[in-house]
Design an enzyme around this catalytic site. Structure first.
Site, PDB file in Angstrom:
ATOM      1  CB  CYS A 113      -0.955   0.051   1.178  1.00 42.76           C
ATOM      2  SG  CYS A 113      -2.160  -1.284   1.217  1.00 42.76           S
ATOM      3  CB  SER A 157      -7.204  -5.952  -1.441  1.00 39.20           C
ATOM      4  OG  SER A 157      -7.670  -4.852  -2.182  1.00 39.20           O
TER       5      SER A 157
END
Length: 222
Positions: free
Chosen positions: A2, A52
Site C-alpha cells: 500500500c 487488498s
C-alpha cells in the site's frame, strides 16, 4: 504494501483537484495495484494506493467515521485491531467495514490525545479531522513505514515515496550536500533530513499536526 499520498492547503486557495492526487498515486502504483481511492474537499486531498489484504471487498480507502467528519488513509497493519474494535463497539461506535483501517477513525474520535499509543503495528497514517480543520501525519514507533512531506506555494504535500512529491510542478529535485555527506558517513541520513532539499521525513514515533497553516511536530513514543 500500500501507499498514501495527498496535500493540504495551508491558507485559503482553490479546492483540491482530485486528479492531482490521482497523479501522485500513479507514481506509487506498484505499492497498491488493486485500486486507488481519493477524498478531496476545499482544504485536503487524501489518496490511497491499495494492496487488498484485510476485508478485500469492503476495506477501500479513504475511510471515514459515522458522520463523515474524520477521514483516513493508511499504509501498514494494525495487529491489535480486533481487540480495539471490540472496545470501540462497546463504547457505541458503529463500523461499516471489517478492515483494520476503520479502527483508526473511531479510535481517534474516542481518544484524540493518546490514540496512537494504543496502536500495535507498523503504519504511516494521514488523518483529516474536518471539524477542527486538522491534518495528522503519523509514523509507527520504529519507522517501518515511511512518509515524506514538503511545503511549497502555500500547501503541504505528503506521500509514502518521494517520487509522488515530484509529480507536482515546480518542485525541484535538488540534492542536499549535507544529507549526502551523512549517507557516505553513516549509510543513511540523520533525523528528518532526506537526500533532497526541502523534503523531510516524519520521524519514527512522531506525528505532525497541521492546523491553521501551522505545522507542529511531536513525539508520541520514545
Amino acid at each position: 504494501m500500500c501507499g498514501i499520498a495527498g496535500t493540504l492547503n495551508l491558507a485559503p486557495r482553490a479546492p483540491i483537484d482530485p486528479e492531482m492526487v490521482y497523479t501522485m498515486l500513479e507514481a506509487i502504483r506498484h505499492r497498491g495495484p488493486d485500486e486507488n481511492g481519493v477524498f478531496a474537499d476545499e482544504w485536503v486531498g487524501l489518496g490511497s494506493a491499495r494492496l487488498s489484504i484485510i476485508d478485500l471487498a469492503g476495506g477501500r480507502q479513504p475511510i471515514h467515521n459515522e458522520d463523515g467528519t474524520v477521514w483516513v488513509v493508511f499504509n501498514g497493519e494494525i495487529y491489535n485491531y480486533v481487540e480495539l474494535r471490540r472496545e470501540l463497539e462497546a463504547a457505541g461506535h458503529v463500523f461499516s467495514t471489517h478492515s483494520d483501517t476503520e479502527v483508526l477513525v473511531h479510535l481517534y474520535e474516542e481518544d484524540e490525545r493518546d490514540w496512537l499509543l494504543k496502536l500495535n503495528g507498523q503504519f504511516a497514517i494521514a488523518l483529516w479531522d474536518q471539524k477542527n480543520q486538522t491534518l495528522i501525519l503519523a509514523r509507527d514507533r520504529l519507522g517501518v513505514r515511511p512518509v515524506f512531506y514538503t511545503v511549497r506555494d502555500g500547501a503541504l504535500y505528503f506521500a509514502s515515496e518521494m517520487k509522488s512529491l515530484f509529480t507536482q510542478p515546480g518542485l525541484r529535485t535538488e540534492f542536499d550536500p549535507i544529507a549526502l555527506s551523512q549517507i557516505f558517513t553513516f549509510w543513511t541520513t540523520l533525523g528528518k533530513r532526506t537526500c533532497y532539499r526541502n523534503i523531510s521525513s516524519v520521524l519514527p514515533g512522531h506525528y505532525l499536526k497541521i492546523r491553521n497553516g501551522q505545522i507542529t511536530e511531536r513525539p508520541y513514543w520514545t
